[in-house]
Design an enzyme around this catalytic site. Sequence first.
Site, PDB file in Angstrom:
ATOM      1  N   ARG A 197      13.190 -42.509  53.566  1.00  0.00           N
ATOM      2  CA  ARG A 197      14.015 -42.818  55.169  1.00  0.00           C
ATOM      3  C   ARG A 197      14.873 -42.330  55.062  1.00  0.00           C
ATOM      4  O   ARG A 197      16.218 -42.586  54.513  1.00  0.00           O
ATOM      5  CB  ARG A 197      14.239 -44.271  55.187  1.00  0.00           C
ATOM      6  CG  ARG A 197      14.613 -45.269  55.754  1.00  0.00           C
ATOM      7  CD  ARG A 197      15.025 -46.508  55.488  1.00  0.00           C
ATOM      8  NE  ARG A 197      16.727 -46.787  55.584  1.00  0.00           N
ATOM      9  CZ  ARG A 197      17.238 -47.149  54.436  1.00  0.00           C
ATOM     10  NH1 ARG A 197      16.264 -47.996  53.641  1.00  0.00           N
ATOM     11  NH2 ARG A 197      18.575 -47.090  54.299  1.00  0.00           N
ATOM     12  N   GLU A 213      21.660 -40.366  57.129  1.00  0.00           N
ATOM     13  CA  GLU A 213      22.179 -40.449  56.009  1.00  0.00           C
ATOM     14  C   GLU A 213      20.561 -39.876  55.571  1.00  0.00           C
ATOM     15  O   GLU A 213      19.709 -40.097  56.388  1.00  0.00           O
ATOM     16  CB  GLU A 213      22.629 -41.404  54.775  1.00  0.00           C
ATOM     17  CG  GLU A 213      22.205 -42.782  54.656  1.00  0.00           C
ATOM     18  CD  GLU A 213      23.003 -43.192  53.418  1.00  0.00           C
ATOM     19  OE1 GLU A 213      23.784 -42.336  53.243  1.00  0.00           O
ATOM     20  OE2 GLU A 213      22.484 -44.399  53.536  1.00  0.00           O
ATOM     21  N   ASN A 215      17.603 -40.783  52.981  1.00  0.00           N
ATOM     22  CA  ASN A 215      17.910 -41.557  51.368  1.00  0.00           C
ATOM     23  C   ASN A 215      16.276 -41.459  50.626  1.00  0.00           C
ATOM     24  O   ASN A 215      15.585 -40.945  51.055  1.00  0.00           O
ATOM     25  CB  ASN A 215      17.818 -43.203  51.833  1.00  0.00           C
ATOM     26  CG  ASN A 215      19.143 -43.815  52.226  1.00  0.00           C
ATOM     27  OD1 ASN A 215      19.948 -43.832  52.061  1.00  0.00           O
ATOM     28  ND2 ASN A 215      18.675 -44.190  53.452  1.00  0.00           N
ATOM     29  N   SER A 220      15.159 -49.108  51.189  1.00  0.00           N
ATOM     30  CA  SER A 220      14.518 -50.475  50.808  1.00  0.00           C
ATOM     31  C   SER A 220      14.194 -51.336  52.098  1.00  0.00           C
ATOM     32  O   SER A 220      14.439 -50.566  53.139  1.00  0.00           O
ATOM     33  CB  SER A 220      15.905 -51.605  50.400  1.00  0.00           C
ATOM     34  OG  SER A 220      17.097 -50.542  51.212  1.00  0.00           O
ATOM     35  N   LYS A 378      25.087 -36.574  49.188  1.00  0.00           N
ATOM     36  CA  LYS A 378      25.611 -36.713  51.095  1.00  0.00           C
ATOM     37  C   LYS A 378      25.818 -35.485  50.569  1.00  0.00           C
ATOM     38  O   LYS A 378      26.532 -34.503  51.748  1.00  0.00           O
ATOM     39  CB  LYS A 378      27.350 -37.125  50.636  1.00  0.00           C
ATOM     40  CG  LYS A 378      26.844 -38.423  50.949  1.00  0.00           C
ATOM     41  CD  LYS A 378      25.962 -39.202  52.103  1.00  0.00           C
ATOM     42  CE  LYS A 378      26.111 -41.109  51.767  1.00  0.00           C
ATOM     43  NZ  LYS A 378      25.985 -41.058  50.767  1.00  0.00           N
ATOM     44  N   LYS A 432      33.388 -39.524  53.477  1.00  0.00           N
ATOM     45  CA  LYS A 432      32.388 -40.184  52.376  1.00  0.00           C
ATOM     46  C   LYS A 432      31.899 -39.854  51.046  1.00  0.00           C
ATOM     47  O   LYS A 432      31.868 -38.681  50.911  1.00  0.00           O
ATOM     48  CB  LYS A 432      30.826 -39.510  53.268  1.00  0.00           C
ATOM     49  CG  LYS A 432      30.444 -40.704  54.264  1.00  0.00           C
ATOM     50  CD  LYS A 432      28.937 -40.447  55.031  1.00  0.00           C
ATOM     51  CE  LYS A 432      28.376 -41.335  55.640  1.00  0.00           C
ATOM     52  NZ  LYS A 432      27.184 -40.809  56.422  1.00  0.00           N
ATOM     53  N   GLU A 436      25.571 -44.116  47.046  1.00  0.00           N
ATOM     54  CA  GLU A 436      24.817 -45.031  47.750  1.00  0.00           C
ATOM     55  C   GLU A 436      24.569 -46.534  47.717  1.00  0.00           C
ATOM     56  O   GLU A 436      25.743 -47.267  47.110  1.00  0.00           O
ATOM     57  CB  GLU A 436      23.295 -45.375  47.286  1.00  0.00           C
ATOM     58  CG  GLU A 436      22.254 -43.076  47.221  1.00  0.00           C
ATOM     59  CD  GLU A 436      22.842 -42.580  48.017  1.00  0.00           C
ATOM     60  OE1 GLU A 436      22.530 -42.662  49.974  1.00  0.00           O
ATOM     61  OE2 GLU A 436      22.765 -40.932  48.486  1.00  0.00           O
ATOM     62  N   GLY A 437      24.600 -47.139  49.058  1.00  0.00           N
ATOM     63  CA  GLY A 437      24.547 -48.048  49.579  1.00  0.00           C
ATOM     64  C   GLY A 437      25.357 -48.788  50.517  1.00  0.00           C
ATOM     65  O   GLY A 437      26.585 -47.999  50.507  1.00  0.00           O
ATOM     66  N   ARG A 519      18.265 -51.867  61.928  1.00  0.00           N
ATOM     67  CA  ARG A 519      19.850 -52.408  60.900  1.00  0.00           C
ATOM     68  C   ARG A 519      20.608 -52.954  62.366  1.00  0.00           C
ATOM     69  O   ARG A 519      20.414 -52.136  63.013  1.00  0.00           O
ATOM     70  CB  ARG A 519      20.405 -52.216  59.923  1.00  0.00           C
ATOM     71  CG  ARG A 519      18.884 -52.066  58.611  1.00  0.00           C
ATOM     72  CD  ARG A 519      19.913 -51.942  57.084  1.00  0.00           C
ATOM     73  NE  ARG A 519      20.008 -49.929  58.158  1.00  0.00           N
ATOM     74  CZ  ARG A 519      20.535 -49.088  56.963  1.00  0.00           C
ATOM     75  NH1 ARG A 519      20.270 -49.874  55.601  1.00  0.00           N
ATOM     76  NH2 ARG A 519      19.928 -48.045  57.533  1.00  0.00           N
TER      77      ARG A 519
END
Length: 543
Positions: A197, A213, A215, A220, A378, A432, A436-437, A519
């Site tokens: 994603r 970013e 993923n 998810s 990253k 950064k 992740e998350g 989102r």
Amino acid sequence: MGGASSVLSQSPPSVSNLPIILPSNPYNPTPFRLDRTTRFLRSDTRTAMSVSSLPLSSVRCGGSDGLGEEARGSARVVAPELVERLVSDALVWSSLHGLVVGDRSNQRSGKVPGTGLVHAPFALLPMSFPKVYWRQACELAPIFSELVDRVSLDGTFLQESLSRTKKVDAFTHRLLEIHSKMLEINKKEDIRLGLHRSDYMLDAETKSLFQVELNTISSSFPGLSCLVSELHRNLLNHYGKHVGLDSRKVPGNTAVSRYAEALAKAWSEYNNSSAVVMFVVQNEERNMYDQYWLSEVMKEMHGVTTIRKTLAEIDAEGRVSSDGTLTVNGHTVAVVYFRAGYSPSDYPSESEWRARFLMEQSAAIKCPSISYHLVGTKKIQQELAKPNVLERFIDNKDDIAKLRKCFAGLWSLDNEDVVKSAIEKPELYVLKPQREGGGNNIYGDDVRETLFRLKSEGSEELSAYILMQRIFPTASLAYLVREGVCHRGDAISELGIYGAYLRNKDKVIMNDQCGYLMRTKVSSSNEGGVAAGFAVLDSIYLN
């Protein structure tokens, strides 16, 4: 996994809590058959495949941002009485259709299905997104998937690019150790599956779509994001005239059906009809229903059996035979699908690391393999943004230009000029780490303070971070619903485009854009993860 956002807060939002008052009339849901899963997926496919041909207008945006009328439009304020009715109907719909997550206040909610349920956080109305940028993001999905695959095959590039990071980041060090061992034994992954994603935000000042970013592990919400689109269409079917929106302009979302298709095709390539697809999950997984949607679709539409195991359970129950076959508790595993393993907290002991190594050396198809996982770090994102690096992996000049167009500014902390600029103007940057998350990034004055500390200590820890240009999105009026309470305020959104890639040796079996995740969060929030508690699920409005 849900990625964190690189955003600049606009003015502080005016947030008010709206009490939820149930209407006197009982809810009369749209009838659906018992095979609702099949109906839901078919409606997704019909609608989503044609959305790129639709023009787009704004739903609830406002403010001067230089994007033009097609991207901005005017804010829509909904009367409080109507908001109450919309929220009530949305909460009932979510409960009836599985738009749910585990309730953090219930200790059993992350362990026992069906206990301690609460609706997933959602936006009450869909968010607009300009058609030109929507098309751009969708077009990039197969290019990024091909890039991930090609970079994954260059073990030297991955090891060298992360060589300094691993000295100061224990988690990256352990991942690289496994990767190095696979290189030593010349482990080949003939069948490679990626469920990716790529997340984007629209920068108002430059009128550019920038990648936040990429993923490559545990991308998810393919299940719940589809349901939000259905929720919005249902609400607009009943209330569209009152809010001035047309339900037909909310695109369907194919993420759950296409991800399930990709996993099923990989299972088929493994060529063992008695084998299973194994979901690697966290010990307490409150987002299990998003994952169960995938399991259900794979079973109902493809006849594929799935099992769920934690890393500790895999260590205790897993075995690899001499021919590379992975068995877990007696089940032959064709595909390992990681919905855990992306964070240091997923490895509390050596048991979890043994499980990761066991799976990696097996003949099972890994989604992702250790090399695919490393491509999503990253640092690799920053390395790929350097001049002439993409040319090492991509031959097509047009594809290279499309990738570069979406790259925000990315720098290592070796760049003294950029570090100096970030200290002087920290609000223009995001610091950064290799995590992740949501909840990991550093913003504002904390950027300056962290850089001062690292420089004064002369620490090699500088290698564990990258600096990224901060993106300035446009704030829009929105109604965000979390735990049964509706919050009205200015909000910003992040668009994630799902992509599936499946290859068997020289044959590319699947490389498609597979739906989207929208989102939305209040504009005063820096981070953007839904699971981490910062954002809500949303959908797109097209006209």
